[in-house]
Design an enzyme around this catalytic site. Structure first.
Site, PDB file in Angstrom:
ATOM      1  CG  HIS A  72      14.442  95.995  11.247  1.00 53.72           C
ATOM      2  ND1 HIS A  72      15.085  94.821  11.637  1.00 53.72           N
ATOM      3  CD2 HIS A  72      13.123  95.788  11.522  1.00 53.72           C
ATOM      4  CE1 HIS A  72      14.210  93.964  12.106  1.00 53.72           C
ATOM      5  NE2 HIS A  72      13.008  94.534  12.048  1.00 53.72           N
ATOM      6  CG  HIS A  74       9.866  96.249  12.744  1.00 56.57           C
ATOM      7  ND1 HIS A  74       9.594  95.280  11.802  1.00 56.57           N
ATOM      8  CD2 HIS A  74       9.232  97.374  12.320  1.00 56.57           C
ATOM      9  CE1 HIS A  74       8.832  95.801  10.842  1.00 56.57           C
ATOM     10  NE2 HIS A  74       8.612  97.070  11.137  1.00 56.57           N
ATOM     11  CG  ASP A  76      11.546  91.939  15.525  1.00 57.06           C
ATOM     12  OD1 ASP A  76      11.785  93.089  15.102  1.00 57.06           O
ATOM     13  OD2 ASP A  76      11.093  91.033  14.800  1.00 57.06           O
ATOM     14  CG  HIS A 134      11.411  92.747   7.815  1.00 60.16           C
ATOM     15  ND1 HIS A 134      10.231  92.049   7.903  1.00 60.16           N
ATOM     16  CD2 HIS A 134      11.583  93.346   9.029  1.00 60.16           C
ATOM     17  CE1 HIS A 134       9.713  92.203   9.113  1.00 60.16           C
ATOM     18  NE2 HIS A 134      10.511  92.993   9.810  1.00 60.16           N
ATOM     19  CB  CYS A 153      13.165  90.621  10.242  1.00 62.33           C
ATOM     20  SG  CYS A 153      13.035  90.551  12.038  1.00 62.33           S
ATOM     21  CE  LYS A 156      10.667  86.561   6.207  1.00 61.54           C
ATOM     22  NZ  LYS A 156       9.883  86.905   7.414  1.00 61.54           N
ATOM     23  CG  ASN A 164       5.238  92.729  10.296  1.00 64.02           C
ATOM     24  OD1 ASN A 164       4.340  93.182   9.588  1.00 64.02           O
ATOM     25  ND2 ASN A 164       5.847  93.453  11.220  1.00 64.02           N
ATOM     26  CG  HIS A 194      11.629  86.086  13.417  1.00 64.63           C
ATOM     27  ND1 HIS A 194      11.332  86.524  14.682  1.00 64.63           N
ATOM     28  CD2 HIS A 194      11.492  87.155  12.593  1.00 64.63           C
ATOM     29  CE1 HIS A 194      11.003  87.805  14.640  1.00 64.63           C
ATOM     30  NE2 HIS A 194      11.104  88.213  13.371  1.00 64.63           N
TER      31      HIS A 194
END
Length: 222
Positions: A72, A74, A76, A134, A153, A156, A164, A194
């Site tokens: 995606h 973002h 990270d 996300h 992300c 989970k 976020n 994460h």
């Protein structure tokens, strides 16, 4: 950056994002190696760390990087994309992600709409869009030979919070991950964006975490 070897084919790369509070958040990506070739899933946070990752794969693992898959838009997932572009490494992501990255002057060389097949030394990798979670552009990657889901992300780790939600669609999140669980029933390794990797229990945990709360009718039922 940390790199964890899971097998001769599978590695997790993790870089650490510093929050305003001073805490550090581990951000996962994945490396798949097959017969002297490699695919990287998500970049580290910036170009400098990404260059280190490229060097590690090429020099320490002795593998040619055939592409980088961006989950995606973002930081990270795509923060180090320019390092891959400068190394002439093809990039793969959804058209939605490609359009969102244009504003940061980042280019995806191989965008797709719903499903994309990438072949590395005869081994197939599927990149697919199942819906918003996300972010509205997040995808999932599946490596059938490794029974591995790289979820970014959207997925989970166990006991994680919602994280976020600035660009999230919390109403669709559970449904999107349910589609992924149905699509890949044989997956035994699931890589979250994460935290600790695991198996199908990460999909179940994520589905339950974002399951819409049903309103209850309370009153006289005469």
């Amino acid at each position: 950056m940390e790199i964890v070897k899971l097998s001769d084919h599978n590695y997790i790369h993790t870089s650490f994002m510093k929050l305003e509070s001073g805490a550090f958040v581990p951000c996962n990506g994945f490396i798949y190696v097959n017969d002297g070739s490699a695919i990287i899933f998500d970049t580290p946070l910036n170009d400098s760390i990404s260059r280190q990752l490229i060097d590690f794969v090429q020099e320490d693992l002795g593998a040619k990087i055939e592409g980088v898959v961006i989950n995606h838009f973002h930081k990270d997932a795509a923060g180090g994309l320019n390092a891959f572009a400068k190394a002439n490494i093809p990039s793969y992501a959804s058209e939605q992600t490609a359009n969102l990255l244009v504003r940061d002057s980042l280019e995806i060389t191989n965008p797709f709409t719903e499903r994309q097949t990438v072949v590395i030394k005869g081994d197939t990798i599927y990149n697919s869009y199942y819906g918003a979670a996300h972010t509205r552009d997040n995808i999932v990657s599946y490596i059938p030979s490794q029974q591995t889901i790289v979820g970014g992300c959207m997925i989970k780790s166990l006991n994680a919070g919602k994280g976020n939600l600035a660009d999230a669609d919390v109403t669709m999140w559970s449904e999107t991950v349910t589609k992924i669980k149905i699509a890949y029933p044989d997956a035994s390794l699931v890589i979250p964006g994460h935290g600790m990797y695991g198996g199908q229990e990460l999909l179940d945990y994520t589905i339950n975490l974002f399951q819409p709360t049903q309103d209850k009718v309370v009153g006289n039922l005469e």
